[in-house]
Design a protein around this motif. Structure first.
Motif, PDB file in Angstrom:
ATOM      1  N   ASP A   1      59.526  14.531 -30.038  1.00  0.00           N
ATOM      2  CA  ASP A   1      59.745  13.617 -28.914  1.00  0.00           C
ATOM      3  C   ASP A   1      59.037  12.301 -29.240  1.00  0.00           C
ATOM      4  O   ASP A   1      57.806  12.251 -29.274  1.00  0.00           O
ATOM      5  N   LEU A   2      59.831  11.236 -29.483  1.00  0.00           N
ATOM      6  CA  LEU A   2      59.238   9.963 -29.895  1.00  0.00           C
ATOM      7  C   LEU A   2      58.316   9.383 -28.826  1.00  0.00           C
ATOM      8  O   LEU A   2      57.200   8.943 -29.130  1.00  0.00           O
TER       9      LEU A   2
ATOM     10  N   ALA B   1      55.079  11.366 -28.504  1.00  0.00           N
ATOM     11  CA  ALA B   1      54.220  11.210 -29.677  1.00  0.00           C
ATOM     12  C   ALA B   1      53.576   9.835 -29.703  1.00  0.00           C
ATOM     13  O   ALA B   1      52.385   9.692 -30.021  1.00  0.00           O
ATOM     14  N   SER B   2      54.351   8.801 -29.364  1.00  0.00           N
ATOM     15  CA  SER B   2      53.801   7.457 -29.335  1.00  0.00           C
ATOM     16  C   SER B   2      52.725   7.316 -28.262  1.00  0.00           C
ATOM     17  O   SER B   2      51.655   6.737 -28.499  1.00  0.00           O
ATOM     18  N   THR B   3      52.998   7.852 -27.094  1.00  0.00           N
ATOM     19  CA  THR B   3      52.020   7.789 -26.006  1.00  0.00           C
ATOM     20  C   THR B   3      50.731   8.496 -26.396  1.00  0.00           C
ATOM     21  O   THR B   3      49.623   7.988 -26.156  1.00  0.00           O
ATOM     22  N   ARG B   4      50.863   9.666 -27.012  1.00  0.00           N
ATOM     23  CA  ARG B   4      49.688  10.418 -27.443  1.00  0.00           C
ATOM     24  C   ARG B   4      48.904   9.634 -28.488  1.00  0.00           C
ATOM     25  O   ARG B   4      47.660   9.560 -28.427  1.00  0.00           O
TER      26      ARG B   4
ATOM     27  N   ARG C   1      56.192  -1.440 -33.715  1.00  0.00           N
ATOM     28  CA  ARG C   1      57.640  -1.620 -33.597  1.00  0.00           C
ATOM     29  C   ARG C   1      58.247  -0.348 -33.038  1.00  0.00           C
ATOM     30  O   ARG C   1      57.873   0.762 -33.431  1.00  0.00           O
ATOM     31  N   GLU C   2      59.220  -0.484 -32.131  1.00  0.00           N
ATOM     32  CA  GLU C   2      59.902   0.661 -31.543  1.00  0.00           C
ATOM     33  C   GLU C   2      61.368   0.663 -31.948  1.00  0.00           C
ATOM     34  O   GLU C   2      62.025  -0.385 -31.936  1.00  0.00           O
TER      35      GLU C   2
ATOM     36  N   VAL D   1      56.151   7.523 -36.686  1.00  0.00           N
ATOM     37  CA  VAL D   1      56.543   8.802 -36.098  1.00  0.00           C
ATOM     38  C   VAL D   1      58.069   8.795 -36.049  1.00  0.00           C
ATOM     39  O   VAL D   1      58.683   7.864 -35.533  1.00  0.00           O
ATOM     40  N   CYS D   2      58.674   9.821 -36.634  1.00  0.00           N
ATOM     41  CA  CYS D   2      60.126   9.880 -36.832  1.00  0.00           C
ATOM     42  C   CYS D   2      60.704  11.059 -36.048  1.00  0.00           C
ATOM     43  O   CYS D   2      60.146  12.164 -36.097  1.00  0.00           O
ATOM     44  N   LEU D   3      61.802  10.832 -35.379  1.00  0.00           N
ATOM     45  CA  LEU D   3      62.369  11.858 -34.510  1.00  0.00           C
ATOM     46  C   LEU D   3      62.976  12.994 -35.312  1.00  0.00           C
ATOM     47  O   LEU D   3      63.808  12.787 -36.208  1.00  0.00           O
TER      48      LEU D   3
END
Length: 250
Positions: free
Chosen positions: A95-96, A99-102, A112-113, A130-132
């Motif tokens: 889950d992108l 994972a980014s929030t964490r 970059r998103e 982080v890759c989906l």
């Protein structure tokens, strides 16, 4: 430059006849504890080695991520080439957004998103992606990606060192297969490290485990590596054809 740690049993040669196997991805950091704590929490890893100037974290999927103290590190300024990233880790996550929030909660910064990956910087400034992968079971290491002027040429070098085939080579991106994938991306105006010059620092390097340092040195030099200053009883320092330092360790 580097010090080996205890990630797994000593490697002989890779099954397909390479020089050695990836032992650890080593990041230069100004604060060992902060960096190790971040990556331990992000990957759910465990600390395998801790010294005054070195910490190694082992992830659940058995990647070694090590940190060596570099108090005067010049951090990368992604995406420019004045102080380039040079290399980065890619992580699979189910889950992108989560994972980014964490990662941000732990101290990362979003750079970059995108729809399939998000680029962040860790507390020391090292970019990572982080890759989906919706089938991923938590956070896992996809591989290490190296910037270079010619992805195809650098992939051929590392294929010879690792004894792994080039499984992808198109559009400025190349990849080696195997249990520890390495990826290479062509970057315009690539600015290589000039280790040990602190004005052009390495940001991270690979430790490659070999059964014999003399034989390993001869083999990587034959593949096109360059010997760099620095060695100990259990390591020697080299640069790949793109200028990335790496160590042979035993």
């Amino acid at each position: 430059m580097t010090e080996p740690s205890s990630v797994g049993p000593a490697a002989a040669r890779s099954a397909s006849g390479g020089v050695g196997t990836v032992h650890s991805v080593v990041l230069d950091v100004p604060d060992l504890t902060a960096e190790a704590d971040f990556w331990t929490a992000l990957t759910d890893g465990t600390v395998a080695k801790r010294d005054d100037d070195w910490i190694t974290v082992v992830t659940p999927d058995r990647w070694g991520i090590a940190f060596q103290l570099a108090p005067d590190l010049v951090p990368p300024q992604w995406p420019g080439q004045e102080h380039p990233q040079q290399a980065h880790l890619d992580l699979y996550v189910p889950d992108l957004a989560a994972a980014s929030t964490r990662a941000v909660e732990l101290g990362a910064t979003v750079l970059r998103e995108g729809e399939q990956w998000i680029t962040l910087a860790d507390p020391a400034g090292h970019p990572f992606d982080v890759c989906l992968d919706e089938k991923a079971d938590g956070v896992s290491v996809m591989g290490a990606t190296f910037d270079c002027a010619d992805a195809s040429a650098l992939a051929r070098f590392w294929s010879g060192v690792m004894g792994e085939p080039v499984t992808y080579d198109a559009d400025g991106v190349a990849m080696l297969g195997g249990s520890r994938p390495l990826l290479f991306q062509t970057v315009e105006r690539y600015n290589p490290p000039r280790w040990p010059d602190p004005a052009y620092p390495q940001q991270l390097h690979l430790d490659i485990e070999v059964p014999d340092l003399d034989a390993g040195e001869a083999a990587v030099l034959a593949q096109g590596a360059t010997r760099l200053p620095g060695q100990g009883d259990d390591f020697r320092v080299f640069a790949d054809p793109a200028g990335h330092p790496f160590c042979l360790v035993r």
